[in-house]
Design a protein around this motif. Sequence first.
Motif, PDB file in Angstrom:
ATOM      1  N   UNK A 159     -20.924  21.286  -1.527  1.00  0.00           N
ATOM      2  CA  UNK A 159     -21.122  21.980  -0.258  1.00  0.00           C
ATOM      3  C   UNK A 159     -20.950  21.031   0.917  1.00  0.00           C
ATOM      4  N   UNK A 160     -21.124  19.746   0.704  1.00  0.00           N
ATOM      5  CA  UNK A 160     -20.830  18.773   1.757  1.00  0.00           C
ATOM      6  C   UNK A 160     -19.352  18.851   2.132  1.00  0.00           C
ATOM      7  N   UNK A 161     -18.492  18.901   1.127  1.00  0.00           N
ATOM      8  CA  UNK A 161     -17.057  19.015   1.397  1.00  0.00           C
ATOM      9  C   UNK A 161     -16.729  20.359   2.046  1.00  0.00           C
ATOM     10  N   UNK A 162     -17.400  21.411   1.609  1.00  0.00           N
ATOM     11  CA  UNK A 162     -17.202  22.714   2.222  1.00  0.00           C
ATOM     12  C   UNK A 162     -17.643  22.679   3.685  1.00  0.00           C
ATOM     13  N   UNK A 163     -18.728  21.966   3.947  1.00  0.00           N
ATOM     14  CA  UNK A 163     -19.185  21.830   5.321  1.00  0.00           C
ATOM     15  C   UNK A 163     -18.138  21.179   6.211  1.00  0.00           C
ATOM     16  N   UNK A 164     -17.427  20.179   5.673  1.00  0.00           N
ATOM     17  CA  UNK A 164     -16.359  19.541   6.447  1.00  0.00           C
ATOM     18  C   UNK A 164     -15.249  20.536   6.762  1.00  0.00           C
ATOM     19  N   UNK A 165     -14.941  21.381   5.797  1.00  0.00           N
ATOM     20  CA  UNK A 165     -13.946  22.430   6.035  1.00  0.00           C
ATOM     21  C   UNK A 165     -14.426  23.395   7.118  1.00  0.00           C
ATOM     22  N   UNK A 166     -15.718  23.721   7.092  1.00  0.00           N
ATOM     23  CA  UNK A 166     -16.259  24.654   8.075  1.00  0.00           C
ATOM     24  C   UNK A 166     -16.246  24.065   9.483  1.00  0.00           C
ATOM     25  N   UNK A 167     -16.377  22.758   9.599  1.00  0.00           N
ATOM     26  CA  UNK A 167     -16.252  22.127  10.915  1.00  0.00           C
ATOM     27  C   UNK A 167     -14.856  22.387  11.485  1.00  0.00           C
ATOM     28  N   UNK A 168     -13.839  22.266  10.643  1.00  0.00           N
ATOM     29  CA  UNK A 168     -12.477  22.562  11.099  1.00  0.00           C
ATOM     30  C   UNK A 168     -12.334  24.040  11.465  1.00  0.00           C
ATOM     31  N   UNK A 169     -12.940  24.911  10.681  1.00  0.00           N
ATOM     32  CA  UNK A 169     -12.851  26.337  10.983  1.00  0.00           C
ATOM     33  C   UNK A 169     -13.586  26.680  12.276  1.00  0.00           C
ATOM     34  N   UNK A 170     -14.659  25.972  12.557  1.00  0.00           N
ATOM     35  CA  UNK A 170     -15.369  26.167  13.815  1.00  0.00           C
ATOM     36  C   UNK A 170     -14.452  25.872  15.004  1.00  0.00           C
ATOM     37  N   UNK A 171     -13.539  24.895  14.827  1.00  0.00           N
ATOM     38  CA  UNK A 171     -12.636  24.471  15.895  1.00  0.00           C
ATOM     39  C   UNK A 171     -11.215  25.010  15.718  1.00  0.00           C
ATOM     40  N   UNK A 172     -11.061  26.057  14.916  1.00  0.00           N
ATOM     41  CA  UNK A 172      -9.719  26.527  14.546  1.00  0.00           C
ATOM     42  C   UNK A 172      -8.886  26.957  15.749  1.00  0.00           C
ATOM     43  N   UNK A 173      -9.543  27.429  16.801  1.00  0.00           N
ATOM     44  CA  UNK A 173      -8.788  27.914  17.960  1.00  0.00           C
ATOM     45  C   UNK A 173      -8.054  26.793  18.695  1.00  0.00           C
ATOM     46  N   UNK A 174      -8.345  25.549  18.328  1.00  0.00           N
ATOM     47  CA  UNK A 174      -7.708  24.428  19.013  1.00  0.00           C
ATOM     48  C   UNK A 174      -6.557  23.804  18.228  1.00  0.00           C
ATOM     49  N   UNK A 175      -6.243  24.376  17.077  1.00  0.00           N
ATOM     50  CA  UNK A 175      -5.184  23.807  16.252  1.00  0.00           C
ATOM     51  C   UNK A 175      -4.437  24.913  15.530  1.00  0.00           C
TER      52      UNK A 175
END
Length: 216
Positions: free
Chosen positions: A157-173
């Motif tokens: 879930x730590x790795x999943x959390x890193x993915x979720x950080x990117x998804x939180x910022x998805x509108x910028x990429x």
Amino acid sequence: MSLWADFQNNTGRLIHKPKHYLPIYERHLARFVSQTVTLFEIGCGHGGSVAMWKRFLGPNARIVGIDIREECTAFEEDQISIRIGSQANTRFLGKLVSEFGQPDIVIDDGSHQMRHIRATFDFLYPKTDQRGVYIVEDLNFAYNPNLGGGYREPRSFIEYGKELIDRLHARYTDEVAEDEFTRTTLSMHVYDSMIIFERGRHDPTVHLHRGRQPPK
């Protein structure tokens, strides 16, 4: 009374929590005190924590403890309901939401198995109140191979959390697709062994300016 004072003065059922969790809980959950609120706690332990949440949140709170052990039904009392079932069983979780409504707070202190944590999060997070808080704790176990974890283990879930950080910022990429998590998550907070998600919406296109315009 603070959670630390409550913890120190507890003479009832055992509360098993790392002490650094207590001020973190207060930081993120204080706004729910004395409000009409529903809390799901996955993993009842010895029954002390569901009683602690009742004392902390006050007389308008409804606490739902979730566990696979039938003996946990002994922890039921006024404001505290216990339901028996697996946190990875989405049909069971759906019945809980139907019975108690959207939770305002979810605390996953359950099996600590990575696949269970992920299944629970993927199902319950979208069903948590739009201004709610979702807490995944004891993520030190995310580094334990026996629980499906490990350093840089994709199932962790730590790795999943890193993915979720990117998804939180998805509108910028253009590299990450914007989705419902992007649109309904206000913030993520990472602590030792804990990740906290705060739901909400904001308009990232609005920038506030105050004062004189800078010289050209």
